[in-house]
Design an enzyme around this catalytic site. Structure first.
Site, PDB file in Angstrom:
ATOM      1  N   GLU A 108       1.050  -1.238   0.182  1.00 51.79           N
ATOM      2  CA  GLU A 108       0.357  -0.187  -0.081  1.00 51.79           C
ATOM      3  C   GLU A 108       1.157   1.154  -0.229  1.00 51.79           C
ATOM      4  O   GLU A 108       1.674   1.196   0.088  1.00 51.79           O
ATOM      5  CB  GLU A 108      -0.953   0.069   1.396  1.00 51.79           C
ATOM      6  N   LYS A 110       2.048   4.762   1.814  1.00 51.63           N
ATOM      7  CA  LYS A 110       2.154   5.405   2.769  1.00 51.63           C
ATOM      8  C   LYS A 110       1.908   6.215   2.746  1.00 51.63           C
ATOM      9  O   LYS A 110       2.306   7.122   2.006  1.00 51.63           O
ATOM     10  CB  LYS A 110       3.471   5.575   3.729  1.00 51.63           C
ATOM     11  N   ASP A 112       1.058  10.061   3.945  1.00 48.77           N
ATOM     12  CA  ASP A 112       1.338  11.121   4.851  1.00 48.77           C
ATOM     13  C   ASP A 112       0.934  12.627   5.829  1.00 48.77           C
ATOM     14  O   ASP A 112       0.853  13.289   4.973  1.00 48.77           O
ATOM     15  CB  ASP A 112       2.644  11.646   4.079  1.00 48.77           C
ATOM     16  N   TYR A 220      -6.646   1.841   6.435  1.00 44.49           N
ATOM     17  CA  TYR A 220      -6.307   0.716   5.895  1.00 44.49           C
ATOM     18  C   TYR A 220      -5.900  -0.054   7.199  1.00 44.49           C
ATOM     19  O   TYR A 220      -5.020  -0.664   6.965  1.00 44.49           O
ATOM     20  CB  TYR A 220      -4.959   0.958   5.863  1.00 44.49           C
ATOM     21  N   LYS A 307      10.442   3.602   3.463  1.00 41.77           N
ATOM     22  CA  LYS A 307      10.274   4.905   2.977  1.00 41.77           C
ATOM     23  C   LYS A 307      10.860   5.897   1.300  1.00 41.77           C
ATOM     24  O   LYS A 307      11.917   5.041   1.363  1.00 41.77           O
ATOM     25  CB  LYS A 307      10.433   6.020   4.029  1.00 41.77           C
ATOM     26  N   CYS A 401      17.203  46.400   9.420  1.00 48.00           N
ATOM     27  CA  CYS A 401      16.511  46.416   8.085  1.00 48.00           C
ATOM     28  C   CYS A 401      17.260  46.804   6.970  1.00 48.00           C
ATOM     29  O   CYS A 401      17.687  47.739   6.442  1.00 48.00           O
ATOM     30  CB  CYS A 401      15.009  47.219   8.054  1.00 48.00           C
ATOM     31  N   CYS A 404      15.474  49.956   4.916  1.00 53.46           N
ATOM     32  CA  CYS A 404      15.074  51.145   5.360  1.00 53.46           C
ATOM     33  C   CYS A 404      16.251  51.187   6.363  1.00 53.46           C
ATOM     34  O   CYS A 404      16.592  52.296   7.562  1.00 53.46           O
ATOM     35  CB  CYS A 404      13.486  51.570   5.556  1.00 53.46           C
ATOM     36  N   CYS A 419      10.804  44.219  10.887  1.00 55.79           N
ATOM     37  CA  CYS A 419      11.161  45.892  10.617  1.00 55.79           C
ATOM     38  C   CYS A 419      10.112  46.290  11.435  1.00 55.79           C
ATOM     39  O   CYS A 419       8.935  45.916  11.032  1.00 55.79           O
ATOM     40  CB  CYS A 419      11.688  46.131   9.738  1.00 55.79           C
ATOM     41  N   CYS A 425       9.291  51.529   5.887  1.00 60.35           N
ATOM     42  CA  CYS A 425       9.720  51.124   5.240  1.00 60.35           C
ATOM     43  C   CYS A 425       9.147  50.094   3.737  1.00 60.35           C
ATOM     44  O   CYS A 425       7.988  50.103   3.591  1.00 60.35           O
ATOM     45  CB  CYS A 425       9.526  49.645   5.726  1.00 60.35           C
TER      46      CYS A 425
HETATM   47  S1  IVH Z   1      -0.259   0.113   8.945  1.00 58.12           S
HETATM   48  C1  IVH Z   1      -0.002  -1.412  12.973  1.00 58.12           C
HETATM   49  N1  IVH Z   1      -1.164   0.983   6.047  1.00 58.12           N
HETATM   50  O1  IVH Z   1       2.302   5.086   8.882  1.00 58.12           O
HETATM   51  C2  IVH Z   1       0.462  -0.761  12.083  1.00 58.12           C
HETATM   52  N2  IVH Z   1       0.059   2.360   8.828  1.00 58.12           N
HETATM   53  O2  IVH Z   1       4.702   4.724  10.800  1.00 58.12           O
HETATM   54  C3  IVH Z   1      -0.491   0.305  10.959  1.00 58.12           C
HETATM   55  N3  IVH Z   1       0.671   5.198   7.993  1.00 58.12           N
HETATM   56  O3  IVH Z   1       1.647   5.361  12.378  1.00 58.12           O
HETATM   57  C4  IVH Z   1       0.203   0.875  10.496  1.00 58.12           C
HETATM   58  N4  IVH Z   1       0.043   5.015   5.631  1.00 58.12           N
HETATM   59  O4  IVH Z   1       0.036   6.501  10.607  1.00 58.12           O
HETATM   60  C5  IVH Z   1      -0.285   1.806   7.828  1.00 58.12           C
HETATM   61  N5  IVH Z   1      -0.947   2.137   4.665  1.00 58.12           N
HETATM   62  C6  IVH Z   1      -0.496   3.018   5.669  1.00 58.12           C
HETATM   63  C7  IVH Z   1      -0.508   3.738   5.920  1.00 58.12           C
HETATM   64  C8  IVH Z   1       0.358   3.973   7.715  1.00 58.12           C
HETATM   65  C9  IVH Z   1       0.329   5.395   6.369  1.00 58.12           C
HETATM   66  C10 IVH Z   1       1.384   5.733   8.714  1.00 58.12           C
HETATM   67  C11 IVH Z   1       0.487   5.590  10.048  1.00 58.12           C
HETATM   68  C12 IVH Z   1       1.126   5.063  10.786  1.00 58.12           C
HETATM   69  C13 IVH Z   1       2.649   5.041  10.389  1.00 58.12           C
HETATM   70  C14 IVH Z   1       3.415   4.218  10.916  1.00 58.12           C
END
Ligand code: IVH
Length: 724
Positions: A108, A110, A112, A220, A307, A401, A404, A419, A425
């Protein structure tokens, strides 16, 4: 039947909401949606007995400011092990397959943002809690209800009576850009990235603010006692059926090579996504296998986050400039030897402030690392000390500044230097004029930055009030202008005198008073004079106005120069008064109201608008002239006592809604007058609002105790390993 119609509208609105925000496939126009919503709002206002916190009308939020309650998670919210290395990721896969044989993984994105856990009971959203320390988080339910992609009621069937679903609250780039543009216009500090903006927004005290910020939510992970699934993939598909927004970028992968392909694809393709991501999460699919693998103290052993590397480049810091904004804030800016980074050539990067520069010990001539992470503006993350020139000296931050020469100041709790020479200014003067003429303020066409500078250089424009003295003959001879442009400008300036009051107020450029705050101030105070003469206590009475904004307003009107400018703008004929409120009915004619406290369905100013819209009068304080005190939460006890003593009828928000419906209880003043007593007359009934509301508003979740066991309590010990 009214109740059935309300139910039907709620169902239809939730359905269309889901089509729009979750499935991205709207079936009706915005106009039709708004019409259904309005019908529901009207019916709910008229029939508070059918109130329901899961109603789609609740998504607009309210301004009640509650400190967030801490709620213990029924199942701890673990974190994830993470790695930046594909080799380490391969080791993770090998370790698992050594133990179990070939396994299926779900890959999946991740996301942000900021993690959230949603609890559903009987198919309704009951609670939304932040991750906190993983054991307990903040109850942000009121705010999460405003997130359109979070279902308030589930669709389909087969959902467990009680379960949690977890995911990420995200701020899409479009919302982030809009929010920061608004903050910039208001002179407020910008959010560094969408993650901070999402987290900051969830902790907002006013859910009405949250509602406007355009958050999104992707889910998720399910958590519950007896979930009817054997694997993750199945649970995601089912969650989607129930109306949750579940990423459709997830894939099943059966080998390291397939996982690498997924990662390789998204490392590039994520740049086209409308929301921020920072990696890929690889999870074992099968729940039985997950149980076998178990968890460490902090994280499950069946998942890992890979990451993405923020793109970095190394280049030379050629020099440092300082920009002075319209508020006087000084921002150091790096001039870089041009370098290619994430598809664009970077020449400049922000250095934020003196402290950050000192921390990096950054010096002109250094080779520096530039990064574009989640941030929009590239930033300098480090200095390559090995490449530092031998003759390099520490950089000394400016103390005057750059425009000025005025000595800079630093305000308490602000990282930036300022400033203070507002009236002398150049970039501050020009910045304020440009702010004043912008589209969302006075909307003066034909005048751009360059022309403003030209007029300033030619001594025709020193502040915004000079605009209204400009004549065509003065402008026409200037370079690049000519007769026609000059006429256009003068006409456009003339037209700006009709701009409504709240935009004039925004245009003045009071610190922290953005477009929205200006609207609230105008709505509350109605005239510029009232804003000017308001005390700090009176200012914070307006919706969305806190101490920081109140202080900025007081500072602005304490300045002689600003008062002079305002005097001239008044003479020029700008609108310093809000337009009269529209009259909908005379239901409240002859009745006077005092509004106090915080309300669930309306802001105070909305209530005041309703009162005037229906012919009533608003009073600032409790006195013998008042007929009703509409009492919300956190209302001062002294006020309540005074009202009781004066025999003023004290009503709740719900009772006020009933009043609008013509269902008027009698007041003390009615009884004293010769009028026919109205129906429901009961002058003795001065119930306190909590008691009056309690019966009508939905009771607090009956499951509170089940969902928040005291740590380790015998009845409900915190559980581990039931996160599927
Ligand atoms: S699973 C026990 N799936 O990443 C694990 N987390 O670094 C449960 N996050 O706290 C998390 N996308 O806030 C999972 N597809 C994804 C995610 C995800 C972002 C975040 C989540 C978690 C953090 C951990």
């Amino acid at each position: 039947m009214i109740q059935q119609r309300i139910e039907e509208l709620r169902r239809r609105l939730e359905h269309h909401n889901r089509k729009y925000y979750v499935e991205n496939a709207p079936e009706i126009s915005d106009f039709e949606f708004d019409a259904l919503m309005r019908e529901l709002q009207d019916l709910e206002a008229a029939h508070p007995e059918f109130a329901d916190p899961s109603s789609p009308t609740m998504r607009v939020g309210s301004d009640s400011t509650a400190e967030f309650r801490t709620v213990r998670h029924r199942f701890p919210m673990q974190s994830l092990g993470n790695t930046y290395s594909l080799d380490e990721l391969h080791e993770f896969i090998e370790r698992i397959e050594r133990e179990t044989g070939p396994a299926e993984f779900v890959c999946e994105l991740k996301f942000d943002g900021t993690a959230i856990s949603l609890t559903y009971e009987h198919g309704r959203l009951e609670r939304a809690v932040t991750r906190g320390d993983g054991e307990a988080g903040d109850d942000v339910t009121a705010n999460v209800r405003t997130v359109r992609s979070v279902p308030l009621r589930l669709e389909g069937e087969g959902w467990p009576e009680l379960f949690e679903i977890r995911g990420e609250i995200l701020m899409p780039y479009a919302s982030f850009d809009r929010l920061n543009a608004e903050r910039e216009a208001a002179g407020e500090p910008l959010f560094a990235n969408p993650r901070n903006a999402a987290a900051g927004t969830l902790k907002q005290q006013s859910s009405a603010v949250v509602a406007r910020r355009g958050l999104d939510c992707t889910l998720y992970q399910l958590a519950g006692d007896e979930l009817p699934f054997t694997n993750h993939w199945e649970s995601l598909a089912q969650a989607r059926e129930w109306g949750f927004k579940v990423s459709d970028q997830a894939r099943i992968c059966r080998s390291a090579a397939e996982i690498d392909t997924f990662i390789g694809h998204w490392d590039e393709a994520r740049r086209q996504l409308p929301f921020p991501t920072d990696g890929v999460v690889v999870k074992v699919n099968d729940f039985a296998l997950r149980r076998r693998l178990g968890a460490t103290a902090k994280a499950p052993k069946w998942a890992v986050a890979y990451k993405f590397k923020a793109e970095q480049a190394l280049t030379r810091l050629a020099g440092i400039d300082f920009q002075v904004g319209r508020t006087g804030a000084v921002t150091p800016v790096a001039n870089l030897d041009p370098v290619l980074l994430a598809g664009t050539t970077v020449r400049r990067a922000t250095l934020h402030n003196a402290e950050q520069m000192a921390q990096l010990d950054i010096r002109p001539g250094d080779m520096v690392y530039v990064e574009k992470g989640g941030e929009i503006i590239p930033k300098i993350t480090g200095v390559e000390l090995a490449m530092r020139p031998a003759d390099s000296r520490p950089f000394v931050y400016i103390d005057r500044c750059p425009e000025c020469g005025t000595p800079l100041v630093r305000y308490e709790s602000e990282a930036k230097h300022y400033c203070p020479n507002q009236s002398g200014c150049r970039p501050q003067i020009i910045g304020r004029i440009i702010h004043f003429i912008r589209r969302k303020a006075m909307d003066i066409e034909g005048l751009g930055e360059e022309t403003v500078e030209l007029l300033y250089e030619n001594g025709l424009l020193h502040d915004v009030s000079d605009l209204y003295d400009l004549r065509t003959e003065q402008l026409a001879p200037l370079p690049r202008l000519g007769e026609k442009s000059a006429e256009n400008i003068v006409r456009s300036i003339e037209r700006s005198k009709q701009v409504p009051f709240h935009r004039v107020l925004f245009g003045l450029g009071i610190r922290f008073v953005g477009e929205t705050t200006a609207k609230y101030l105008a709505e509350h105070f109605r005239t510029l004079d009232a804003v000017m003469h308001a005390s700090r206590e009176e200012l914070v009475e307006a919706d969305e106005v806190g101490g920081k904004i109140a202080d900025a307003v007081l500072d602005y009107f304490a300045d002689e120069d600003n008062l002079r400018i305002i005097g001239r703008l008044r003479d020029a004929g700008l609108r310093f008064e809000a337009e009269a409120r529209e009259r909908f009915s005379e239901t409240l004619a002859g009745k006077s109201f005092v509004i106090s406290g915080k309300f669930r369905d309306h802001t105070r100013d909305e209530l005041k608008a309703l009162i005037e819209g229906h012919g009533g009068r608003n009073l600032a304080a409790v006195s013998g002239n008042a007929d009703y005190l509409v009492a919300g939460e956190n209302m001062g006890p002294a006020k309540l006592r005074k009202a009781e003593k004066l025999g003023i009828r004290i009503i709740s928000e719900a009772e006020f809604a009933a009043l609008l419906d013509g269902d008027a209880p009698q007041t003390a003043r009615d009884a004293a007058s010769d009028e026919e007593p109205k129906k429901n007359g009961d002058t003795q009934d001065t119930r306190i609002p909590e008691a009056a509301d309690g019966a009508k508003t939905a009771a607090p979740a009956p499951s509170d105790s089940a969902a928040e066991p005291a740590s380790g309590s015998a009845a409900n010990p915190p559980r581990q390993g039931e996160l599927f």
